[in-house]
Design an enzyme around this catalytic site. Structure first.
Site, PDB file in Angstrom:
ATOM      1  N   THR A 123       0.825  -1.204   0.000  1.00  4.71           N
ATOM      2  CA  THR A 123       0.000   0.000   0.000  1.00  4.71           C
ATOM      3  C   THR A 123       0.859   1.253   0.000  1.00  4.71           C
ATOM      4  O   THR A 123       0.532   2.250  -0.647  1.00  4.71           O
ATOM      5  CB  THR A 123      -0.934  -0.002   1.221  1.00  4.71           C
ATOM      6  N   TYR A 209       4.252 -12.425   5.642  1.00  7.98           N
ATOM      7  CA  TYR A 209       3.158 -11.914   4.805  1.00  7.98           C
ATOM      8  C   TYR A 209       2.867 -12.916   3.693  1.00  7.98           C
ATOM      9  O   TYR A 209       3.714 -13.167   2.838  1.00  7.98           O
ATOM     10  CB  TYR A 209       3.579 -10.564   4.228  1.00  7.98           C
ATOM     11  N   LYS A 237       0.507 -12.257   8.441  1.00  8.10           N
ATOM     12  CA  LYS A 237      -0.543 -11.529   7.736  1.00  8.10           C
ATOM     13  C   LYS A 237      -1.028 -12.455   6.637  1.00  8.10           C
ATOM     14  O   LYS A 237      -0.302 -12.735   5.682  1.00  8.10           O
ATOM     15  CB  LYS A 237      -0.016 -10.221   7.147  1.00  8.10           C
ATOM     16  N   ILE A 276      -4.399  -6.146   9.277  1.00 10.71           N
ATOM     17  CA  ILE A 276      -3.468  -5.184   8.689  1.00 10.71           C
ATOM     18  C   ILE A 276      -4.218  -4.582   7.515  1.00 10.71           C
ATOM     19  O   ILE A 276      -4.473  -5.256   6.520  1.00 10.71           O
ATOM     20  CB  ILE A 276      -2.148  -5.849   8.277  1.00 10.71           C
TER      21      ILE A 276
END
Length: 380
Positions: A123, A209, A237, A276
């Site tokens: 992001t 992740y 995540k 998240i």
């Protein structure tokens, strides 16, 4: 305590009696001695009934030695976080970071109840940054906000060498934890994933992740289980879905949902610790309520159109467009990202009106920007 003189020792591979598997016996107290759980199918690759790891050599020399740096934040501190914002990186018209807008956005996250931020993640467009920019932004965030919010630096890479170097630097400038993706594009084997993560885990608290839609390779549960005993393994995540979230939660592994549209049910029905989030860039207070105030199908449904809109094109295209429309960030895009089309910009204004402008970050009214309002940067 991590040994300051032998941060990443070479592992001694010794045969054991459980079907010929090998165990890794680290000589450093930073990694608890335990049998190594290898993924199924890797038990007899040498033809001698055990795995040969002779080609794997972990460097003994790493320049960052300070135990003070490493012990600044405990892994437990990270595992307790429920709302972590994957924060956007704003830009000036010349393509440099707009640190004034960035600082304002971080302050809004803190005021809205976010407990952590991912700096330079997907992001935040870490993949469009040089490593100098990346580490500078992590250090800036720590220096300005590190006493008020946990700073988690995205220092992962598909190159283990780069992941090691960036993670060293990230912890050296004060980040509280690291985010690490599995090696993407070139990809690797399950055993390669384990070794990749083992190269960075001794440095400090780490979140793994898993986002197969971007990495093109799922991190299988056996890989996570193989590294779950490391002291610095904070959690995962996870973007695969509720079933995977529940699988890990049932085994006592901390899980954050990586899917905003699933995070409510992941938290309250499947055992996730939190989320998240991308959406919390815009409505941190509402996302905090979603993670803290119990099951709330009404609020989740209220936020659903916004979440759907945010992912109508690959993230962070919609988020960048939204923050520009709210006047929180300049309408500047680093290519290859470009703003959403006009009809989607108009749809966002309607969504803001439906949810309530007071719930969104910033003070200006949401407005539909024209194409000419946006600046696209190819050299930065």
């Amino acid at each position: 305590m991590i040994s300051p003189t032998n941060l990443l020792p070479a592992r001694k591979i010794t045969p054991v009696s459980n079907g010929g598997a090998a165990t890794a016996s680290p000589s450093s107290p930073s990694v608890a001695a335990r049998p190594r759980r290898l993924p199924s199918g890797l038990q007899s690759v040498t033809g001698r009934g055990k795995v040969s790891l002779a080609a794997i050599t972990l460097d003994d020399y790493l320049p960052m030695r300070s135990t003070e740096v490493k012990n600044r934040t405990s892994t437990d501190d990270i595992t307790r976080l429920r709302l972590i914002t994957a924060v956007k990186t704003p830009y000036l018209p010349d393509g440099r970071f707009d640190l004034e807008a960035y600082d304002s956005l971080i302050n809004m996250q803190i005021e809205g109840g976010a407990e952590g931020v991912i700096v330079g993640g997907t992001t935040g467009e870490g993949h469009l940054m040089s490593w100098d920019e990346h580490i500078m932004l992590i250090g800036h965030t720590v220096n300005c906000f590190g006493s008020r919010i946990k700073v988690i630096g995205n220092t992962g890479s598909n190159s283990t060498r780069e992941a090691v170097h960036a993670t060293e630097q990230g912890f050296a400038v004060g980040m509280h934890a690291a985010l690490h993706i599995n090696p993407y594009y070139g990809k690797t084997s399950a055993e390669g994933m384990i070794s990749h993560f083992e190269a960075v885990l001794p440095m400090g608290p780490t979140i793994i992740y898993n986002v197969p839609s971007r990495s093109a390779q799922d991190i299988p549960p056996e890989v996570i289980l193989a590294i779950s005993g490391y002291t610095n393994m904070a959690g995962v995540k996870e973007c695969v879905g509720h079933e995977r979230v529940k699988h890990y939660a049932d085994k006592g592994i901390t899980i954050w949902s990586g899917n905003d549209d699933e995070c409510h049910d992941s938290k309250w029905k499947h055992g996730a610790t939190g989320v998240i989030s991308v959406t919390s860039n815009l409505v941190p207070g509402l996302m905090h309520s979603l993670m803290y105030k119990g099951e709330n199908a009404t609020l989740n449904e209220k936020l659903s159109p916004l979440m759907k809109w945010l992912f109508c094109q690959p993230n962070p295209i919609a988020l960048n467009t939204a923050l520009a429309q709210l006047g929180v960030a300049r309408p500047v895009f680093r290519l290859p990202y470009v703003p959403l089309p006009l009809e989607k910009r108009a749809e966002f204004v309607r969504i803001v009106e439906s949810i309530g402008r007071e719930n969104f970050v910033g003070q200006k009214e949401a407005r539909v920007l024209d194409d000419d309002d946006f600046v696209l940067i190819s050299r930065y």
